[in-house]
Design a protein around this motif. Sequence first.
Motif, PDB file in Angstrom:
ATOM      1  N   GLN A   1      38.210  30.019  38.671  1.00  0.00           N
ATOM      2  CA  GLN A   1      37.156  30.474  37.760  1.00  0.00           C
ATOM      3  C   GLN A   1      35.864  29.690  37.963  1.00  0.00           C
ATOM      4  OE1 GLN A   1      39.260  30.011  34.093  1.00  0.00           O
ATOM      5  NE2 GLN A   1      40.800  31.491  34.760  1.00  0.00           N
ATOM      6  N   LEU A   2      35.986  28.396  38.227  1.00  0.00           N
ATOM      7  CA  LEU A   2      34.790  27.595  38.483  1.00  0.00           C
ATOM      8  C   LEU A   2      34.082  28.068  39.743  1.00  0.00           C
ATOM      9  CD1 LEU A   2      36.070  24.012  37.623  1.00  0.00           C
ATOM     10  CD2 LEU A   2      34.230  25.227  36.457  1.00  0.00           C
ATOM     11  N   GLN A   3      34.852  28.326  40.793  1.00  0.00           N
ATOM     12  CA  GLN A   3      34.268  28.752  42.055  1.00  0.00           C
ATOM     13  C   GLN A   3      33.628  30.128  41.963  1.00  0.00           C
ATOM     14  OE1 GLN A   3      37.419  28.411  44.940  1.00  0.00           O
ATOM     15  NE2 GLN A   3      37.710  26.230  44.514  1.00  0.00           N
ATOM     16  N   SER A   4      34.190  30.978  41.103  1.00  0.00           N
ATOM     17  CA  SER A   4      33.642  32.327  40.970  1.00  0.00           C
ATOM     18  C   SER A   4      32.497  32.389  39.965  1.00  0.00           C
ATOM     19  CB  SER A   4      34.747  33.302  40.540  1.00  0.00           C
ATOM     20  OG  SER A   4      35.222  32.977  39.249  1.00  0.00           O
ATOM     21  N   GLY A   5      32.244  31.248  39.302  1.00  0.00           N
ATOM     22  CA  GLY A   5      31.124  31.193  38.372  1.00  0.00           C
ATOM     23  C   GLY A   5      31.403  31.802  37.016  1.00  0.00           C
ATOM     24  N   ARG A   6      32.684  32.075  36.718  1.00  0.00           N
ATOM     25  CA  ARG A   6      33.011  32.629  35.410  1.00  0.00           C
ATOM     26  C   ARG A   6      32.858  31.575  34.328  1.00  0.00           C
ATOM     27  NH1 ARG A   6      38.734  35.405  35.782  1.00  0.00           N
ATOM     28  NH2 ARG A   6      38.314  35.620  33.565  1.00  0.00           N
ATOM     29  N   ILE A   7      32.386  32.009  33.187  1.00  0.00           N
ATOM     30  CA  ILE A   7      32.128  31.084  32.088  1.00  0.00           C
ATOM     31  C   ILE A   7      33.403  30.700  31.361  1.00  0.00           C
ATOM     32  CG2 ILE A   7      30.857  30.757  29.941  1.00  0.00           C
ATOM     33  CD1 ILE A   7      29.188  30.849  32.521  1.00  0.00           C
ATOM     34  N   ALA A   8      34.306  31.626  31.195  1.00  0.00           N
ATOM     35  CA  ALA A   8      35.529  31.328  30.448  1.00  0.00           C
ATOM     36  C   ALA A   8      36.635  32.257  30.912  1.00  0.00           C
ATOM     37  CB  ALA A   8      35.292  31.516  28.940  1.00  0.00           C
ATOM     38  N   PRO A   9      37.868  31.829  30.789  1.00  0.00           N
ATOM     39  CA  PRO A   9      38.973  32.697  31.182  1.00  0.00           C
ATOM     40  C   PRO A   9      39.026  33.932  30.297  1.00  0.00           C
ATOM     41  CG  PRO A   9      39.775  30.775  30.002  1.00  0.00           C
ATOM     42  CD  PRO A   9      38.328  30.533  30.276  1.00  0.00           C
ATOM     43  N   GLY A  10      39.402  35.087  30.898  1.00  0.00           N
ATOM     44  CA  GLY A  10      39.500  36.311  30.138  1.00  0.00           C
ATOM     45  C   GLY A  10      40.674  36.282  29.184  1.00  0.00           C
TER      46      GLY A  10
END
Length: 358
Positions: free
Chosen positions: A239-248
């Motif tokens: 998730q960090l590498q993909s730039g997501r802010i928070a887990p779904g």
Amino acid sequence: MNSTGTDSPKSLANHFRVSGHAQDRIKLPGVFWAGLKAIGLSPTVVLRHSELPPTVYSGETFVTTPQNFAIWRSIRELSGDPTMGWKFMSQVETDQYHPTLLAALHARTYRESIERLARYKQLCSAEEFRFTPKGDEMLVEVSWPFAEGVQPPVLLIDAVFALVTELGRRGTKTKLTPKRIELTRPAERDNGLADYFGCPVKYRATRDALVLRTADLALPFATHNDELLQMLAPQFETQLQSGRIAPGTLAQVKWILKRLLSGSRPDLPMVAKELGMSDRTLQRRITDEGTTFRQLLNETRHELVRHYLGDPTVEITEAAFLVGYEDPTSFYRAFRAWEGTTPAEWRAAHLSRRAKRN
């Protein structure tokens, strides 16, 4: 990250910046609301005082950094108690920790724990940690890049420093104390900081910093759990590498199911409670993702049992129990549906392939 616990002080990453693509969207986790209740405050009353909708409590609404600051100012104004910041984190039970905090608690050393905290905090909120080594000291500072020039509430700073301290104490199972605390604010009577942290507190300093002893960073954690880390860390790193802010929602549900499954039969209300939202809200979110709670539970059991059967020291009956099956017949039927073979045959083939690779 060096996972041996023998890394040098300067190997600790210096500044954990939020992604350049990050948005100012903070999802207050269940542990936050548990902390409020632990210090005797009603989430509904705090939100009303902060002029925020009750949907923040149910998990349906994100907050911005200024709104988060407003919540912490409300905590202070409603309680009238300067000790609420550090009490907030010190009184929350470990079993109420968000998965990102569990990953930090189950690290190998104190050093690795605070690095994981700094990295994974970015998935929940726009906070930046900075670690600065100076001789036999490590300065820990935190900032909020979306603060819009607003000073962070003092209780929030106290809570962050208490969280870093609590991780060290709970991880090492000792009364770990910082070397000192530096605060830009003036001294305040009865704030309890010196007693709680067990170190000198310097007021009217040039910065807000928690100062740790470098030697303490190498202390091993009695709570280290490599199995749990292998389960959680890869998801967070992706998730960090993909730039997501928070887990779904689906990922959060699976994390909680993995924690609750051992020897029990978790249902949707149990998971909703862990996430701090209503049953109806969680059901709607799962449906919006095109799946069902039953399917998520089935997928989680499948993932977990593959992990357990890959360990030859875990008996097949124990693996069944750990994923919530008390009846062996039901477990064997489910496993054959997943893999088309029996657990024993799957394990034998899996271990054979592993031996050939090695």
